[in-house]
Design a protein around this motif. Sequence first.
Motif, PDB file in Angstrom:
ATOM      1  N   GLY A  77      15.977   2.039   5.747  1.00  0.00           N
ATOM      2  CA  GLY A  77      15.878   1.879   4.302  1.00  0.00           C
ATOM      3  C   GLY A  77      15.326   0.546   3.845  1.00  0.00           C
ATOM      4  N   LYS A  78      14.757  -0.219   4.771  1.00  0.00           N
ATOM      5  CA  LYS A  78      14.199  -1.525   4.407  1.00  0.00           C
ATOM      6  C   LYS A  78      12.726  -1.386   4.028  1.00  0.00           C
ATOM      7  N   PRO A  79      12.236  -2.261   3.150  1.00  0.00           N
ATOM      8  CA  PRO A  79      10.820  -2.194   2.759  1.00  0.00           C
ATOM      9  C   PRO A  79       9.903  -2.454   3.939  1.00  0.00           C
ATOM     10  N   GLU A  80       8.770  -1.748   3.961  1.00  0.00           N
ATOM     11  CA  GLU A  80       7.782  -1.923   5.005  1.00  0.00           C
ATOM     12  C   GLU A  80       6.772  -3.014   4.656  1.00  0.00           C
ATOM     13  N   VAL A  81       6.911  -3.583   3.475  1.00  0.00           N
ATOM     14  CA  VAL A  81       6.049  -4.685   3.032  1.00  0.00           C
ATOM     15  C   VAL A  81       6.951  -5.795   2.518  1.00  0.00           C
ATOM     16  N   GLY A  95      25.089   0.369   1.276  1.00  0.00           N
ATOM     17  CA  GLY A  95      25.368  -1.049   1.062  1.00  0.00           C
ATOM     18  C   GLY A  95      25.769  -1.726   2.348  1.00  0.00           C
ATOM     19  N   GLU A  96      25.337  -2.970   2.510  1.00  0.00           N
ATOM     20  CA  GLU A  96      25.677  -3.747   3.698  1.00  0.00           C
ATOM     21  C   GLU A  96      26.327  -5.058   3.274  1.00  0.00           C
ATOM     22  N   LYS A  97      27.490  -5.351   3.819  1.00  0.00           N
ATOM     23  CA  LYS A  97      28.178  -6.597   3.483  1.00  0.00           C
ATOM     24  C   LYS A  97      27.714  -7.728   4.384  1.00  0.00           C
ATOM     25  N   HIS A  98      27.539  -8.886   3.774  1.00  0.00           N
ATOM     26  CA  HIS A  98      27.160 -10.083   4.523  1.00  0.00           C
ATOM     27  C   HIS A  98      28.143 -11.203   4.192  1.00  0.00           C
ATOM     28  N   PHE A 126      28.426 -10.873   0.069  1.00  0.00           N
ATOM     29  CA  PHE A 126      27.177 -10.377  -0.480  1.00  0.00           C
ATOM     30  C   PHE A 126      26.877  -8.973   0.040  1.00  0.00           C
ATOM     31  N   ARG A 127      26.239  -8.198  -0.801  1.00  0.00           N
ATOM     32  CA  ARG A 127      25.874  -6.840  -0.421  1.00  0.00           C
ATOM     33  C   ARG A 127      24.361  -6.650  -0.566  1.00  0.00           C
ATOM     34  N   ALA A 128      23.733  -6.199   0.512  1.00  0.00           N
ATOM     35  CA  ALA A 128      22.306  -5.866   0.472  1.00  0.00           C
ATOM     36  C   ALA A 128      22.189  -4.354   0.475  1.00  0.00           C
ATOM     37  N   VAL A 129      21.635  -3.786  -0.567  1.00  0.00           N
ATOM     38  CA  VAL A 129      21.541  -2.329  -0.693  1.00  0.00           C
ATOM     39  C   VAL A 129      20.231  -1.853  -0.095  1.00  0.00           C
ATOM     40  N   ARG A 130      20.325  -0.826   0.738  1.00  0.00           N
ATOM     41  CA  ARG A 130      19.152  -0.219   1.348  1.00  0.00           C
ATOM     42  C   ARG A 130      19.105   1.257   0.966  1.00  0.00           C
TER      43      ARG A 130
END
Length: 265
Positions: free
Chosen positions: A27-31, A118-121, A125-129
């Motif tokens: 789910g991460k951007p390719e650019v 969602g990913e917790k760091h 912090f949460r990085a949504v993919r």
Amino acid sequence: MDAETPKAVELSLPQAFLLLATNDKDGKPEVPVFALRTTTAGAILAELALLGAIELQGKHIRATDAAPRTDFLQELELIRGKSRPHTPKAWVAILEGRAEVRRIYEGMASRGIVEHVGEKHLGRFRAVRYPEKDHAPEEALLKKIQATLTGALSDPEASASKVTDAEAEAVDTAASDSAAGDSGAAEAKAPGAAAPAPAKPGAQAPDARTTALIALLQAAGLFGKLFPEADRSRANELARSYWPSRAVEDELRLIRLAEEEAATL
């Protein structure tokens, strides 16, 4: 589901671009993120133009009296509410942002096309993919682009005369030239497309929406990653002549120049 006939799902240009610009699995951007946001802004302008809600008059974008059904009424009202018109590049800079991208992703998540993860760091912090949940819409997009590449590419302006009334307003092309730049490294998501061949007799011309998507993918630096064997000269020509994708290229060029200057300080 029949793999030969993937489910056709109606997607806006911003949705189609984000779906192709996102890694299916993680789910991460390719650019780069800045390229994702900038091209999404250009795709919003292209969507409104294809719906006849805005048009390029000279060097500036102006809203029309059309009232289309679209998810981008907020952006349309913003354009209508400005006291003076702006250039396409200025509107790309105004519309690009994290909130716009997330809203479009969430719209696809509500339709079961992607999944909100969602990913917790550091526990805070949460990085949504947004990894892919249903591959059929993307597969249908890739097949449609592939069919266009093996046929004949035509300008979005010329193609628009063949689409439905809802999309009948073609995007005008501006006269200024702009050099195209390559950007972003991305993992290819489909087998390489064959180089464009002459159109078969009686073949239907590609629609404006498909050629607009190709131009936007090229502007973002994704077209060659998705279709490494395709002849990029025509896609590059489309990106330069189609005003939304040219505005994206111009904005991306300024961003890269700013980053290079900052790196030398």
